[in-house]
Design a protein around this motif. Structure first.
Motif, mmCIF file in Angstrom:
data_model
loop_
_atom_site.group_PDB
_atom_site.id
_atom_site.type_symbol
_atom_site.label_atom_id
_atom_site.label_comp_id
_atom_site.label_asym_id
_atom_site.label_seq_id
_atom_site.Cartn_x
_atom_site.Cartn_y
_atom_site.Cartn_z
ATOM 1 N N VAL A 19 4.016 -13.510 2.152
ATOM 2 C CA VAL A 19 3.695 -12.786 3.386
ATOM 3 C C VAL A 19 4.985 -12.274 4.027
ATOM 4 C CG1 VAL A 19 2.840 -13.081 5.762
ATOM 5 C CG2 VAL A 19 1.483 -13.916 3.817
ATOM 6 N N ARG A 20 5.980 -13.138 4.130
ATOM 7 C CA ARG A 20 7.270 -12.754 4.730
ATOM 8 C C ARG A 20 7.900 -11.593 3.961
ATOM 9 N NH1 ARG A 20 9.238 -17.325 4.653
ATOM 10 N NH2 ARG A 20 8.744 -17.933 6.769
ATOM 11 N N ASP A 21 7.904 -11.673 2.623
ATOM 12 C CA ASP A 21 8.499 -10.610 1.805
ATOM 13 C C ASP A 21 7.770 -9.284 2.016
ATOM 14 O OD1 ASP A 21 10.352 -12.405 0.801
ATOM 15 O OD2 ASP A 21 9.317 -12.672 -1.124
ATOM 16 N N PHE A 22 6.442 -9.329 1.989
ATOM 17 C CA PHE A 22 5.665 -8.099 2.187
ATOM 18 C C PHE A 22 5.951 -7.506 3.565
ATOM 19 C CE2 PHE A 22 2.034 -5.874 3.941
ATOM 20 C CZ PHE A 22 1.743 -4.953 2.954
ATOM 21 N N LEU A 23 5.896 -8.346 4.606
ATOM 22 C CA LEU A 23 6.104 -7.847 5.968
ATOM 23 C C LEU A 23 7.535 -7.350 6.171
ATOM 24 C CD1 LEU A 23 3.976 -10.392 8.015
ATOM 25 C CD2 LEU A 23 3.423 -8.012 7.439
ATOM 26 N N ASN A 24 8.519 -8.043 5.593
ATOM 27 C CA ASN A 24 9.901 -7.565 5.685
ATOM 28 C C ASN A 24 10.032 -6.160 5.108
ATOM 29 O OD1 ASN A 24 11.017 -9.751 7.021
ATOM 30 N ND2 ASN A 24 11.653 -10.779 5.137
ATOM 31 N N GLN A 26 7.892 -3.951 5.273
ATOM 32 C CA GLN A 26 7.256 -3.063 6.247
ATOM 33 C C GLN A 26 8.000 -3.094 7.592
ATOM 34 O OE1 GLN A 26 4.666 -0.965 5.492
ATOM 35 N NE2 GLN A 26 5.101 -1.680 3.421
ATOM 36 N N ASN A 27 9.161 -3.713 7.620
ATOM 37 C CA ASN A 27 9.975 -3.866 8.843
ATOM 38 C C ASN A 27 9.261 -4.659 9.930
ATOM 39 O OD1 ASN A 27 12.258 -2.425 7.871
ATOM 40 N ND2 ASN A 27 11.089 -0.537 8.175
ATOM 41 N N VAL A 28 8.390 -5.564 9.510
ATOM 42 C CA VAL A 28 7.669 -6.438 10.431
ATOM 43 C C VAL A 28 8.284 -7.831 10.327
ATOM 44 C CG1 VAL A 28 5.430 -7.496 10.971
ATOM 45 C CG2 VAL A 28 5.529 -5.108 10.198
ATOM 46 N N LEU A 29 8.745 -8.350 11.453
ATOM 47 C CA LEU A 29 9.311 -9.699 11.484
ATOM 48 C C LEU A 29 8.196 -10.725 11.310
ATOM 49 C CD1 LEU A 29 11.818 -11.587 12.376
ATOM 50 C CD2 LEU A 29 10.626 -11.638 14.560
ATOM 51 N N PHE A 30 8.438 -11.736 10.464
ATOM 52 C CA PHE A 30 7.506 -12.856 10.319
ATOM 53 C C PHE A 30 8.325 -14.126 10.240
ATOM 54 C CE2 PHE A 30 5.125 -15.903 7.698
ATOM 55 C CZ PHE A 30 3.971 -16.017 8.467
ATOM 56 N N GLU A 31 8.045 -15.039 11.153
ATOM 57 C CA GLU A 31 8.725 -16.333 11.181
ATOM 58 C C GLU A 31 7.696 -17.431 11.399
ATOM 59 O OE1 GLU A 31 12.865 -14.643 13.187
ATOM 60 O OE2 GLU A 31 11.725 -16.160 14.272
ATOM 61 N N PHE A 127 -3.146 -2.531 6.964
ATOM 62 C CA PHE A 127 -3.321 -3.874 6.413
ATOM 63 C C PHE A 127 -3.540 -4.852 7.556
ATOM 64 C CE2 PHE A 127 1.234 -3.113 6.797
ATOM 65 C CZ PHE A 127 1.710 -4.235 7.462
ATOM 66 N N ASP A 128 -4.316 -5.908 7.278
ATOM 67 C CA ASP A 128 -4.613 -6.955 8.245
ATOM 68 C C ASP A 128 -3.673 -8.123 8.005
ATOM 69 O OD1 ASP A 128 -6.779 -5.271 8.643
ATOM 70 O OD2 ASP A 128 -8.300 -6.743 8.066
ATOM 71 N N VAL A 129 -3.109 -8.652 9.085
ATOM 72 C CA VAL A 129 -2.298 -9.860 8.990
ATOM 73 C C VAL A 129 -3.036 -10.940 9.778
ATOM 74 C CG1 VAL A 129 -0.049 -10.927 9.335
ATOM 75 C CG2 VAL A 129 -0.193 -8.456 8.943
ATOM 76 N N GLU A 130 -3.628 -11.879 9.053
ATOM 77 C CA GLU A 130 -4.361 -12.980 9.674
ATOM 78 C C GLU A 130 -3.363 -14.082 10.007
ATOM 79 O OE1 GLU A 130 -7.507 -14.088 7.001
ATOM 80 O OE2 GLU A 130 -8.364 -12.058 7.012
#
Length: 180
Positions: A19-24, A26-31, A127-130
């Protein structure tokens, strides 16, 4: 654990690293924050008093201040949504319209679940991020997106803002968007 569903292909991406790799990309921070830090009486409590909201902010003070220092946030608060929230349907209609912001939209889920629907780059589409307790996401400024609740219709999240006006949305007409 967060999960992504790509709407055009119905592909699912799960596992925090994936999830982190995919979002990164897309320039979306995930922590991740440690959801177990929240006292048991606040876990799954979706009718919070102001004192309880302040307690949540105190529990996650170190994480909040770290994010604020890295990303220039000036203010933060706690939002709780559930079937007991006055005008819930009206609020959800506002949140569920595709929109953008002039700053990133960051949420740290501390209890419950929610979904960010985000427009990806190129031909990816939406895309949906649950998200669930412990998941932290930041949708970049000027990115088409919206937020909604999952089937449990309950969430508590810390919100951080750069602008002192807080949550200000700019509606977007996007013919490529189709509700699920």
């Amino acid at each position: 654990m967060a999960e992504i569903v790509i709407r055009n292909t119905n592909e699912k991406i799960s596992g925090d690293d994936n999830v982190r790799d995919f979002l990164n990309n897309q320039n979306v921070l995930f922590e991740k924050w440690d959801a177990s830090k929240l006292p048991s009486e606040l876990q799954n409590n979706f009718q919070l008093t102001d004192d309880q909201k302040n307690e949540i902010l105190s529990v996650y003070d170190e994480e909040i201040r770290d994010l604020a220092a890295r990303r220039s946030y000036q203010i933060w608060d706690v939002i709780t949504l559930s079937d007991s929230t006055p005008n819930l349907e009206e609020l959800l209609k506002k949140f569920e319209d595709v929109h953008t912001h002039t700053e990133d939209e960051i949420r740290a889920v501390v209890s419950g679940k929610g979904i960010f629907v985000i427009k990806g780059s190129g031909d990816l589409g939406y895309f949906d991020v649950e998200l669930e307790a412990g998941d932290v996401i930041s949708v970049p400024e000027n990115t088409n997106h919206f937020f909604t609740l999952m089937e449990n219709r309950q969430i508590v999240a810390v919100r951080l803002f750069i602008e002192k006006n807080g949550w200000v949305a700019y509606p977007v007409e996007d013919p490529s968007f189709q509700k699920a």
